[in-house]
Write a protein that holds these residues in place. Sequence first.
Motif, PDB file in Angstrom:
ATOM      1  N   ARG A  20       0.827  -1.205   0.000  1.00  0.00           N
ATOM      2  CA  ARG A  20       0.000   0.000   0.000  1.00  0.00           C
ATOM      3  C   ARG A  20       0.860   1.254   0.000  1.00  0.00           C
ATOM      4  N   THR A  22       3.871   1.544  -1.254  1.00  0.00           N
ATOM      5  CA  THR A  22       4.465   1.675  -2.587  1.00  0.00           C
ATOM      6  C   THR A  22       3.476   2.291  -3.564  1.00  0.00           C
ATOM      7  N   VAL A  23       2.224   1.838  -3.506  1.00  0.00           N
ATOM      8  CA  VAL A  23       1.195   2.393  -4.388  1.00  0.00           C
ATOM      9  C   VAL A  23       0.974   3.872  -4.087  1.00  0.00           C
ATOM     10  N   MET A  24       0.984   4.223  -2.801  1.00  0.00           N
ATOM     11  CA  MET A  24       0.807   5.629  -2.420  1.00  0.00           C
ATOM     12  C   MET A  24       1.942   6.498  -2.951  1.00  0.00           C
ATOM     13  N   LEU A  26       3.742   5.672  -5.750  1.00  0.00           N
ATOM     14  CA  LEU A  26       3.726   5.616  -7.215  1.00  0.00           C
ATOM     15  C   LEU A  26       2.685   6.539  -7.827  1.00  0.00           C
ATOM     16  N   LEU A  27       1.481   6.532  -7.308  1.00  0.00           N
ATOM     17  CA  LEU A  27       0.399   7.268  -7.969  1.00  0.00           C
ATOM     18  C   LEU A  27       0.669   8.772  -8.072  1.00  0.00           C
ATOM     19  N   PRO A  28       0.914   9.470  -6.955  1.00  0.00           N
ATOM     20  CA  PRO A  28       1.213  10.898  -7.100  1.00  0.00           C
ATOM     21  C   PRO A  28       2.593  11.148  -7.692  1.00  0.00           C
ATOM     22  N   MET A  30       4.295   9.434 -10.017  1.00  0.00           N
ATOM     23  CA  MET A  30       4.300   9.333 -11.481  1.00  0.00           C
ATOM     24  C   MET A  30       3.712  10.583 -12.116  1.00  0.00           C
ATOM     25  N   PHE A  31       2.637  11.089 -11.522  1.00  0.00           N
ATOM     26  CA  PHE A  31       1.999  12.289 -12.078  1.00  0.00           C
ATOM     27  C   PHE A  31       2.919  13.502 -11.960  1.00  0.00           C
ATOM     28  N   THR A  50       8.699   6.920 -18.607  1.00  0.00           N
ATOM     29  CA  THR A  50       7.721   6.226 -17.751  1.00  0.00           C
ATOM     30  C   THR A  50       8.386   5.069 -17.003  1.00  0.00           C
ATOM     31  N   LEU A  54       9.057   4.913 -13.006  1.00  0.00           N
ATOM     32  CA  LEU A  54       8.519   3.796 -12.240  1.00  0.00           C
ATOM     33  C   LEU A  54       9.611   3.121 -11.409  1.00  0.00           C
ATOM     34  N   SER A  61      10.497   3.954  -2.631  1.00  0.00           N
ATOM     35  CA  SER A  61       9.579   3.375  -1.644  1.00  0.00           C
ATOM     36  C   SER A  61      10.259   2.270  -0.849  1.00  0.00           C
TER      37      SER A  61
END
Length: 218
Positions: A20, A22-24, A26-28, A30-31, A50, A54, A61
């Motif tokens: 979780r 790592t996802v938190m 990655l999402l902001p 990457m943007f 990209t 990534l 993370s």
Amino acid sequence: MKTPRRLRDVDTGDQAEQLRFTVMVLLPGMFLLFVLERMLWPGGPLLFLTVLNLALLILLSLLLWPLIHRGSSAAINGLLAGGGEAFTVQYSEIEALVVQHRFAEAADMYRAIAEEMPRNAEVRMRLGALLEKPLNDPSGAVAAFLAARQAAPTPQQEAVITNALIDLYRQNGNRSGMMAELSRFARLQQGSPAGEQAREAVRRMTREDAAARHETDY
């Protein structure tokens, strides 16, 4: 002597929390990196950037998670020490060794935990019980239970420790040690039938010792 294997610290809950986190990231991340790179390098290859972003964010993370996890664990343990429930060590791996009759390895693992957790009475009690019966090391068992007494045991644990020492001193023929532990048990269980029985046992042993001294004198 082979160094005992450490208990595994990572469980599925930890892995889920790390995923979780790592996802938190990655999402902001990457943007933000995409917007920044479009501003600084408008013609940059999108696929390459990209993949690079990534990889960088996953690495970040992985580097940050241990620090955050240790910090949060320390904070939680500090709060619990102030009035919550104490952290419970999982002993299933050691118990599996006992089932396999690998008693010496199990004892080594208990000792390793005891070294890392100086205020853990339970691990010393478990070590004492293992030394007393399967390993037939009564002196080592006595030392383990005495160490448990110094490790801030609960009242219930203190009663178990005292009972174990009474039995060990009885087996060893340590009469003075047994009387001392019976007296301690009588104080711990003051007003109860068990406490009164312990007190009466001390009185009887005291009379027996006095009678033995009297016979020796004559």
